[in-house]
Design an enzyme around this catalytic site. Structure first.
Site, PDB file in Angstrom:
ATOM      1  N   ASP A 143       0.877  -1.164   0.000  1.00 34.94           N
ATOM      2  CA  ASP A 143       0.000   0.000   0.000  1.00 34.94           C
ATOM      3  C   ASP A 143       0.915   1.214   0.000  1.00 34.94           C
ATOM      4  O   ASP A 143       1.629   1.461   0.984  1.00 34.94           O
ATOM      5  CB  ASP A 143      -0.892  -0.025   1.242  1.00 34.94           C
ATOM      6  CG  ASP A 143      -1.798   1.196   1.364  1.00 34.94           C
ATOM      7  OD1 ASP A 143      -1.640   2.154   0.564  1.00 34.94           O
ATOM      8  OD2 ASP A 143      -2.656   1.203   2.264  1.00 34.94           O
ATOM      9  N   SER A 170       0.892  10.958 -16.777  1.00 35.65           N
ATOM     10  CA  SER A 170      -0.333  11.120 -17.560  1.00 35.65           C
ATOM     11  C   SER A 170      -0.139  12.260 -18.536  1.00 35.65           C
ATOM     12  O   SER A 170       0.643  13.184 -18.284  1.00 35.65           O
ATOM     13  CB  SER A 170      -1.521  11.431 -16.642  1.00 35.65           C
ATOM     14  OG  SER A 170      -2.670  11.797 -17.394  1.00 35.65           O
ATOM     15  N   LYS A 197       0.407  14.470 -11.282  1.00 34.88           N
ATOM     16  CA  LYS A 197       1.179  13.829 -12.348  1.00 34.88           C
ATOM     17  C   LYS A 197       2.287  14.737 -12.867  1.00 34.88           C
ATOM     18  O   LYS A 197       3.356  14.266 -13.276  1.00 34.88           O
ATOM     19  CB  LYS A 197       0.241  13.409 -13.481  1.00 34.88           C
ATOM     20  CG  LYS A 197      -0.703  12.285 -13.091  1.00 34.88           C
ATOM     21  CD  LYS A 197       0.055  11.050 -12.605  1.00 34.88           C
ATOM     22  CE  LYS A 197      -0.837   9.868 -12.334  1.00 34.88           C
ATOM     23  NZ  LYS A 197      -0.087   8.666 -11.917  1.00 34.88           N
ATOM     24  N   TYR A 205      -5.472  16.082 -10.040  1.00 34.25           N
ATOM     25  CA  TYR A 205      -4.804  14.929 -10.655  1.00 34.25           C
ATOM     26  C   TYR A 205      -3.650  15.363 -11.549  1.00 34.25           C
ATOM     27  O   TYR A 205      -2.549  14.805 -11.483  1.00 34.25           O
ATOM     28  CB  TYR A 205      -5.828  14.129 -11.454  1.00 34.25           C
ATOM     29  CG  TYR A 205      -5.246  12.963 -12.209  1.00 34.25           C
ATOM     30  CD1 TYR A 205      -4.763  11.849 -11.533  1.00 34.25           C
ATOM     31  CD2 TYR A 205      -5.201  12.957 -13.605  1.00 34.25           C
ATOM     32  CE1 TYR A 205      -4.239  10.759 -12.227  1.00 34.25           C
ATOM     33  CE2 TYR A 205      -4.675  11.874 -14.303  1.00 34.25           C
ATOM     34  CZ  TYR A 205      -4.195  10.785 -13.614  1.00 34.25           C
ATOM     35  OH  TYR A 205      -3.680   9.717 -14.301  1.00 34.25           O
TER      36      TYR A 205
END
Length: 267
Positions: free
Chosen positions: A53, A131, A148, A144
């Site tokens: 994790d 991304s 990235k 997000y």
């Protein structure tokens, strides 16, 4: 036999990568939070499943050091992560912290575990999934995309730090990929048309996004080509959009993209 260590291997690009490298004769250490999701991977030859994790710093240290002590690892593939799509003001503080803990801090901590190992052996490759949203800023991707872009910056920085030790650092850049990528919070309220147009832009005239099969071939190439190259768009559509962006003045792109999203006329 070469060995790759993969985070976030329970689904999507991570799982497809584990399967592909195993088929190519590599030993694969596939890590994930929930080991029950890796039962089918564990049945493949040369695949080892380990718990990880990336929001648990203690487990990061224990799992990475156990893997390093037991196996001769050639490639680290930082792939664990998930998405969030919402206007900036809608994302809660808890959601922002959780996403950065997973997508950024967890990846940094895993990378830190492997850097001394790769430096000592004077070889190795670090691959990290970012991304296209970390290259081209997209509406509703403020959180997000920022995560990235942070990873992209980390990779570009450690490229210089590790090159003298013959350690390669490469960025895997998916666009829209047809996988069960998790986006637990998706809210396009007030931006419905822009969201629809953004999806059309990322599809680039295709009926669906490229499959993970295309991405894993690029990932395998990055792991084996020996090239001094850092950015690898992971499918043909992403490559096209990446090239267009890189070859356009950022101020011109900003104007054109705004009009495309909101269907307004340029003046």
């Amino acid at each position: 036999m070469k060995t790759i260590f993969i985070t976030g291997a329970s689904s999507g690009i991570g799982k497809a990568t584990a399967e592909y490298f195993a088929e190519k004769g590599w030993q694969v250490i596939a890590t994930m939070r929930n080991l029950t999701k890796g039962e089918d991977l564990a049945k493949l030859p040369n695949v080892i499943i380990m718990p990880l994790d990336v929001t648990n710093s203690k487990q990061i240290h224990e799992t990475c050091q156990e893997a390093i002590s037991k196996y001769d690892i050639d490639v680290l593939f930082n792939n664990a992560g998930y998405g969030l799509m919402a206007p900036m003001e809608v994302a809660t503080e808890e959601e922002i912290h959780q996403l950065f803990n997973t997508d950024v801090i967890g990846t940094m901590l895993v990378t830190q575990e492997f850097i001394p190992y790769f430096k000592k052996r004077e070889s190795g490759t670090i691959l990290t999934t970012t991304s296209l949203a970390g290259i081209i800023a997209l509406p509703l991707d403020g959180v997000y995309g920022a995560a990235k872009r942070a990873l992209t910056s980390m990779c570009e920085s450690i490229y210089y730090e590790l090159k003298p030790f013959n350690v390669a650092v490469k960025v895997m850049i998916p666009g829209g990929t047809h996988t069960p990528f998790q986006v637990p919070h998706k809210d396009v309220t007030g931006y419905e048309k822009a969201s629809e147009n953004q999806r059309k832009y990322l599809l680039d005239g295709n009926a669906q996004f490229p499959l993970a099969d295309e991405a894993v071939e690029v990932i395998y190439t990055a792991a084996t080509d020996g090239k001094d190259k850092i950015h690898y768009p992971t499918d043909r559509v992403c490559q096209k959009l990446y090239d267009q962006y890189m070859n356009t003045n950022i101020e011109d792109f900003k104007i054109d993209f705004y009009h495309l999203l909101f269907e307004t006329e340029k003046h």
